[in-house]
Design a protein around this motif. Structure first.
Motif, mmCIF file in Angstrom:
data_model
loop_
_atom_site.group_PDB
_atom_site.id
_atom_site.type_symbol
_atom_site.label_atom_id
_atom_site.label_comp_id
_atom_site.label_asym_id
_atom_site.label_seq_id
_atom_site.Cartn_x
_atom_site.Cartn_y
_atom_site.Cartn_z
ATOM 1 N N ARG A 1 -9.677 16.829 -7.254
ATOM 2 C CA ARG A 1 -10.378 16.430 -6.135
ATOM 3 C C ARG A 1 -11.343 15.461 -6.292
ATOM 4 O O ARG A 1 -11.891 14.597 -5.410
ATOM 5 N N GLN A 2 -11.686 15.166 -7.655
ATOM 6 C CA GLN A 2 -12.624 13.979 -8.096
ATOM 7 C C GLN A 2 -12.104 12.687 -7.953
ATOM 8 O O GLN A 2 -12.845 11.728 -8.155
ATOM 9 N N VAL A 3 -10.760 12.462 -7.702
ATOM 10 C CA VAL A 3 -10.371 11.271 -7.946
ATOM 11 C C VAL A 3 -10.269 10.270 -6.532
ATOM 12 O O VAL A 3 -10.117 9.255 -6.392
ATOM 13 N N LEU A 4 -10.490 11.231 -5.601
ATOM 14 C CA LEU A 4 -10.438 10.585 -4.095
ATOM 15 C C LEU A 4 -11.615 9.805 -3.791
ATOM 16 O O LEU A 4 -12.702 10.252 -3.941
ATOM 17 N N PRO A 5 -11.603 8.294 -3.705
ATOM 18 C CA PRO A 5 -12.717 7.644 -3.161
ATOM 19 C C PRO A 5 -13.369 7.796 -1.962
ATOM 20 O O PRO A 5 -12.652 8.360 -0.990
ATOM 21 N N PRO A 6 -14.644 7.345 -1.622
ATOM 22 C CA PRO A 6 -14.813 7.400 -0.252
ATOM 23 C C PRO A 6 -14.116 6.480 0.653
ATOM 24 O O PRO A 6 -13.816 5.374 0.255
ATOM 25 N N LEU A 7 -14.030 6.834 1.865
ATOM 26 C CA LEU A 7 -12.957 6.227 2.707
ATOM 27 C C LEU A 7 -13.910 5.633 3.902
ATOM 28 O O LEU A 7 -14.879 5.801 4.722
ATOM 29 N N HIS A 8 -13.861 4.321 3.968
ATOM 30 C CA HIS A 8 -14.671 3.231 5.016
ATOM 31 C C HIS A 8 -13.580 2.256 5.557
ATOM 32 O O HIS A 8 -13.589 1.189 5.809
ATOM 33 N N SER A 9 -12.248 2.928 5.803
ATOM 34 C CA SER A 9 -11.012 1.882 6.235
ATOM 35 C C SER A 9 -11.148 1.451 7.713
ATOM 36 O O SER A 9 -10.920 0.112 8.038
ATOM 37 N N GLY A 10 -11.842 2.198 8.641
ATOM 38 C CA GLY A 10 -12.071 1.837 9.842
ATOM 39 C C GLY A 10 -12.897 0.540 10.084
ATOM 40 O O GLY A 10 -12.416 -0.443 10.777
ATOM 41 N N GLY B 1 -7.662 2.155 2.104
ATOM 42 C CA GLY B 1 -7.015 1.289 3.036
ATOM 43 C C GLY B 1 -6.636 2.147 4.542
ATOM 44 O O GLY B 1 -6.889 1.512 5.479
ATOM 45 N N SER B 2 -6.382 3.282 4.026
ATOM 46 C CA SER B 2 -5.608 3.790 5.389
ATOM 47 C C SER B 2 -5.881 5.435 5.325
ATOM 48 O O SER B 2 -5.890 5.966 4.193
ATOM 49 N N LEU B 3 -5.790 6.025 6.598
ATOM 50 C CA LEU B 3 -5.847 7.586 6.522
ATOM 51 C C LEU B 3 -4.493 8.103 6.782
ATOM 52 O O LEU B 3 -4.121 9.009 6.231
ATOM 53 N N TYR B 4 -3.738 7.250 7.500
ATOM 54 C CA TYR B 4 -2.204 7.558 7.424
ATOM 55 C C TYR B 4 -1.261 6.251 7.114
ATOM 56 O O TYR B 4 -1.781 5.177 7.429
ATOM 57 N N ILE B 5 -0.416 6.727 6.558
ATOM 58 C CA ILE B 5 0.667 5.705 6.115
ATOM 59 C C ILE B 5 1.975 5.937 6.746
ATOM 60 O O ILE B 5 2.445 7.287 7.027
ATOM 61 N N SER B 6 3.018 4.890 7.250
ATOM 62 C CA SER B 6 3.952 5.301 8.013
ATOM 63 C C SER B 6 5.147 5.752 6.860
ATOM 64 O O SER B 6 5.530 5.165 5.935
ATOM 65 N N LEU B 7 5.882 6.759 7.644
ATOM 66 C CA LEU B 7 7.183 6.953 6.856
ATOM 67 C C LEU B 7 8.425 6.320 7.477
ATOM 68 O O LEU B 7 8.969 5.467 6.942
ATOM 69 N N GLU C 1 0.772 -1.010 0.025
ATOM 70 C CA GLU C 1 0.201 -0.068 -0.048
ATOM 71 C C GLU C 1 0.745 1.200 -0.007
ATOM 72 O O GLU C 1 0.630 2.257 -0.714
ATOM 73 N N ARG C 2 1.925 1.028 0.959
ATOM 74 C CA ARG C 2 2.741 2.383 0.851
ATOM 75 C C ARG C 2 3.564 2.648 -0.477
ATOM 76 O O ARG C 2 3.635 3.668 -0.817
ATOM 77 N N TRP C 3 3.791 1.730 -1.193
ATOM 78 C CA TRP C 3 4.421 1.691 -2.506
ATOM 79 C C TRP C 3 3.487 2.322 -3.549
ATOM 80 O O TRP C 3 3.907 3.261 -4.306
ATOM 81 N N ILE C 4 2.281 1.720 -3.566
ATOM 82 C CA ILE C 4 1.247 2.355 -4.568
ATOM 83 C C ILE C 4 1.218 3.895 -4.082
ATOM 84 O O ILE C 4 1.171 4.547 -5.358
ATOM 85 N N LEU C 5 0.750 4.136 -3.059
ATOM 86 C CA LEU C 5 0.280 5.452 -2.641
ATOM 87 C C LEU C 5 1.558 6.506 -2.942
ATOM 88 O O LEU C 5 1.293 7.634 -3.617
ATOM 89 N N LEU D 1 -2.218 11.009 4.434
ATOM 90 C CA LEU D 1 -2.124 10.913 2.737
ATOM 91 C C LEU D 1 -3.425 11.658 2.313
ATOM 92 O O LEU D 1 -3.186 12.617 1.277
ATOM 93 N N HIS D 2 -4.480 11.403 2.705
ATOM 94 C CA HIS D 2 -5.784 12.014 2.126
ATOM 95 C C HIS D 2 -5.617 13.471 2.088
ATOM 96 O O HIS D 2 -5.982 14.271 1.124
#
Length: 981
Positions: free
Chosen positions: A226-235, A197-203, A167-171, A211-212
């Motif tokens: 702004r239109q490319v961001l999908p709805p988030l239900h990661s929790g 998948g995540s609101l935060y990714i580790s550095l 996920e970190r590679w892709i984002l 990230l968002h």
């Protein structure tokens, strides 16, 4: 920091040359074929980006660089040559994402190609819990026919590769090369899937990228960004995943524990399970730290995370314990299957240059030569010969065949790459098993997320069903030493967090034990004194009297807490049983483990807390009130003490604590003035109470020693309420004191008759506690020791060394064996000596003390309060205790001065019986025996003095009695009440 700019230039020069090579590596070879090359490349891109982003977060970075250059100039005489370039780099990366996207523009094709090679893997693995459940993920029993079939895949390493890493590679990769998102729909789909998948990714460490927010700000400058961001239900997604993994991994662990032979063919399932669990745990910890405001806080709570961590530890333990099973299986698999498969593939190659053919043929021969004897049985030790083909396999054939100009193209022969990946995984099962376990289950991130870690532990302690898994939090601390990385310098880490977890577990277990015993003690329902109300109620019921008024509370009968009509009803005792059982399972899980080179034993924490709690509970049972001087009777304290000790003994069946050692330590501490915590013990409390309350009132005449009843008796006085002394000094209470091993100490006095009487009262009380009662306890509790203790005193002679003699006497008195020389009194009187006084003067003072007492006896006998009572066999002012004081004080004084005790006691009797001191016996020797009571109770002092002298004579050793005057010897027949009748 000085060479960083130069390093950045070198990095991009090599990357550009590397990926600008005609055909390139990543363009021609996807991840399933050349896994290691793609992984290392994407790791490099992400690590570089993380470092630049972290550098931009340092607010004083310009000042730090300037200070560095100034310090370099002061030391070297000139500034750093790289200072100008480094300063330029900091200025260029003032807006890091903008500069990074410009630099990675030439790398867009390589990066997007590498990321697109992950599409099949990420889509297949990044699914919801419902899809995992329908696919029977991690289930070995879903298809029993294939249970023993070896797990296989085109890219084995991709199966346990961390989803968090992918996920970190892709984002980060698509954030740097965002141009391909608008030109390639597959890239856009993959990026949207990663964003869900995540609101935060580790550095690095605990530094995370929101990230968002960063993406919205960055793409806000782009048209339609702004239109490319999908709805988030990661929790909710991750919460459902954790729930699924708890059930699936629990089933997997139970099956492998029962049949460890399945670890051979199904080792891949273990590493996949560990990787998935580790990703979910890291996600929860990272978001619990950074997500502060949310409408669904339960998604970031994780009250059941302890079970998931516990199952991970269980799987790790299984791999370590049964590592030889995995090694032996894969040794045979490499030699009998992989070698033959690689040989067939080599023979079917249409193009195979001579160099590659020689290398691959050597691999086949090396694999075929592996034997079962090479399995060392040690997980950490590599198998000889197995590691010879790891590096060449990844370096030579894959590297050579990935180049576009190579005669043999790896992408045209994907079977070769797949077999290489399969053989590399099997070889890791031989010589890199421990590294693979760490790679898939390392939880060292907790080292940097201490606060969420502690919150998860607190939530677990509040959940009764999770208490059995609490031991996993200290166990996870053993992962923390692996936290330092090349980008995270080593730190001085201490096992403080592990200690706090174990202390809290032990504290709750000890409190549960104390609460379990408390209902049977408070308020002493089983004591005889509480039966009166029950008897009265039964009598009223027989007499058909009216029930008591409503204001009187209804008393429950003892044992009512154990009665129930419905088993479904859960009582408080049931809850305590459950909590204690769960915590016992937790503490018993491992006998010991190592954290930061410290050996940790969980049961010792419980033992320590139990000792502290028991000491406090024993003191609490005394119910001592310093203001009112109220205290519980020794027999009541003994009953409660026995209840505690009985339960602690039974505790050994549930936990691995040494109950015998705990009991011994606590009882030994209770015999000292202070316990290990510096608090008062039962010995101190009861010693002070008996000395300051009971014996002080005895000195005032409010309490009288009754030799006939072997107890102190309270003398009722008008207008004054006094406690019942016999309730604290009769035989049962003295036995309770002796059973509690409460050795009461005495204090000496240097006054005359009144002080001597007080000393006699103290010595009489101690004699009751020691001679008759402590000896009774010793003879019943340790009869095998009583005989050897009594034997040495028969060999004591006057010529023996005084120190040896006192040691023998001290041992005998401690066991309750009476002796006329008291070592404690000898020590106390010896401490009163001063440096200025001479031994002769001290000796004369001792002799004068006896003379003074002898000539003062008539004054004491003529006291109007010296009234004799036949029922108590003593005087109302306790002057009959004076005899014991005279004997013991004289023996102690003349022992100090090394004089003959019997000689001085004979002189004392002669002085006390001298004419003018002791009235003639003829004045009342003819009195009828029936009138003796009246004579003894008369107001004249002569009969009382005769009785007192007879008491002194009866206390003397036999050798001293033989030489006393005839009048005293003749009267000695009346020295006991039995002869007076």
């Amino acid at each position: 920091m000085a060479p960083s700019h130069f390093g950045k230039q070198q990095l991009f020069r090599h990357l550009h040359g590397f990926y600008s090579w005609p055909g390139g590596f990543v363009e021609n070879v996807p991840t399933p074929v050349n896994y290691d090359l793609t992984k290392n490349y994407l790791d490099l891109v992400v690590t570089y980006t993380s470092v630049i982003l972290l550098l931009s977060r340092i607010e004083d970075r310009k000042a730090l660089i300037g200070m560095y250059n100034s310090a370099h100039e002061m030391i070297q005489g000139s500034g750093d040559p790289s200072y100008a370039r480094l300063a330029q780099m900091v200025l260029e990366y003032d807006t890091p994402l903008k500069k990074l996207t410009e630099e990675f523009g030439p790398q867009t094709k390589a990066v997007s190609s590498a990321l697109l090679s992950l599409h099949f893997l990420f889509v297949r693995r990044n699914q919801s819990a419902e899809q995992w459940r329908s696919d029977q993920l991690l289930s070995l029993i879903s298809n029993s026919a294939t249970m023993l079939s070896p797990a296989s895949s085109d890219v084995m390493a991709c199966e346990y590769l961390s989803l968090e890493v992918i996920e970190r590679w892709i984002l980060i990769g698509f954030l740097l090369c965002h141009g391909c998102l608008s030109s390639n729909p597959q890239c856009l789909e993959l990026w949207k899937l990663g964003l869900q998948g995540s609101l935060y990714i580790s550095l690095i460490r605990d530094d995370a990228l929101q990230l968002h927010r960063v993406t919205e700000e960055f793409f806000g400058r782009l048209k339609g960004g702004r239109q490319v961001l999908p709805p988030l239900h990661s929790g909710q997604l991750h919460r459902n995943r954790r729930a699924f993994l708890r059930n699936a991994v629990r089933e997997l662990e139970a099956l492998l524990s029962h049949q460890p032979g399945l670890l051979g063919p199904r080792a891949l399932c273990v590493f996949v399970a560990l990787s998935l669990c580790r990703d979910e745990v890291n996600w929860l910890v990272r978001h619990a730290e950074h997500v502060t405001k949310t409408k669904t806080p339960e998604d970031y709570a994780g009250s059941h995370i302890a079970e998931l961590l516990f199952l991970m530890e269980q799987l790790r333990t299984l791999v370590h314990r049964h590592g030889p099973v995995i090694q032996r299986y894969h040794v045979q698999y490499l030699a009998r299957f992989d070698a033959l498969l690689l040989s067939d593939i080599i023979q079917n190659l249409t193009v195979c240059p001579e160099e590659e053919s020689i290398v691959m043929s050597s691999f086949v021969s090396t694999l075929s030569s592996l034997t079962l004897k090479q399995a060392t049985g040690d997980v950490a030790a590599p198998i000889p010969g197995a590691g010879l083909f790891l590096t060449p396999f990844s370096a030579s054939p894959k590297a050579y065949t990935s180049v576009s100009k190579a005669p043999m193209q790896l992408h045209e022969s994907p079977d070769v790459g797949r077999v290489m990946n399969l053989i590399m995984f099997h070889s890791k099962m031989l010589d890199s098993l421990e590294e693979l376990v760490v790679e898939t289950s390392d939880l060292s991130a907790f080292c940097f997320y201490v606060r969420p870690f502690e919150k998860l532990f607190a939530l677990t302690m509040e959940e009764p069903a999770m208490l059995r898994f609490t031991i996993v939090f200290p166990l996870v601390c053993s992962h923390l030493p692996a936290a330092p990385t090349p980008l995270s310098p080593p730190e001085e880490l201490q096992p403080g967090l592990c200690n706090s977890f174990l202390e809290e577990i032990a504290k709750q277990a000890a409190n549960c034990i104390m609460e379990h015993v408390a209902p049977s003690l408070s308020p002493g329902k089983l004591l005889p004194k509480h039966c009166a109300s029950t008897i009265s109620k039964a009598q009223n019921k027989k007499a058909q009297k009216q029930p008591p008024k409503k204001g009187e509370p209804e008393r429950d009968k003892p044992g009512a807490e154990s009665q129930r009509k419905d088993r479904i009803v859960v009582s408080n005792m049931d809850k305590l049983h459950q909590v204690l059982s769960e915590l016992s399972l937790s503490i018993n899980h491992v006998p010991s483990f190592t954290v930061f080179k410290h050996m940790v034993t969980p049961s010792e924490y419980l033992s320590s807390y139990l000792e502290t709690q028991l000491n406090r509970s024993f003191v609490w049972m005394a119910s001592y009130n310093q203001a009112t001087q109220a205290i519980a009777r020794p027999s009541e304290v003994l009953a409660g003490l026995c209840s505690y000790l009985a339960f602690i003994q039974s505790l050994g069946q549930f936990t691995c604590v040494d109950s015998s050692r705990i009991i011994c330590n606590v009882l030994l501490q209770q015999t000292q003035p202070l316990d290990s915590s510096g608090e008062q013990t039962l010995t101190t409390i009861y010693t002070n109470w008996y000395l300051e309350v009971l014996l002080r009132q005895a000195s005032t005449g409010a309490i009288v020693l009754s030799p006939a009843m072997q107890a102190f008796i309270s003398v009722p006085r008008e207008g004054k309420q006094s406690f019942s002394a016999e309730e604290f000094s009769d035989i049962s209470k003295m036995r309770a004191l002796a059973d509690d091993n409460l050795m009461l100490t005495c204090k000496s006095a240097d006054n005359v008759l009144k002080r001597m009487t007080i000393i006699g009262e103290i010595l009489s009380f101690r004699s009751m506690a020691q001679s008759g009662l402590l000896r009774w306890v010793c003879s019943h509790r340790c009869p095998f020791l009583t005989g050897p203790i009594e034997c040495p005193k028969d060999f004591v002679t006057p010529d023996m060394d005084i120190k040896v003699t006192l040691s023998i006497f001290e041992l005998a008195i401690a066991a309750g064996i009476p002796w006329h020389i008291d070592p404690a009194l000898v020590t106390a009187l010896s401490n009163l000596k001063t440096d200025s006084s001479s031994p002769e003067e001290e000796y004369k003072s001792a002799c004068l003390l006896l003379v003074f007492v002898a000539v003062s006896l008539p004054l004491l006998a003529s006291d109007p309060f010296s009234v004799y009572s036949i029922e108590m066999d003593g005087y109302s002012n306790n002057i009959h205790c004076l005899a014991k004081a005279i004997i013991h004080v004289s023996a102690a004084l003349f022992t100090i001065h090394s004089k003959n005790i019997e000689t001085h006691l004979k002189e004392f009797l002669l002085r006390a019986c001298a004419p003018g001191v002791l009235p003639p016996r003829a004045c009342w020797s003819t009195a009828p025996k029936g009138e003796l009571n009246g004579v003894l109770s008369s107001r004249t002092g002569a009969p009382r003095l005769w009785v007192m002298m007879c008491s002194v004579n009866s206390e003397l050793p036999l050798a001293a009695r033989w030489a006393v005057p005839e009048t005293v010897c003749l009267f000695s027949k009346w020295s006991s009440p039995g002869t007076w009748e």
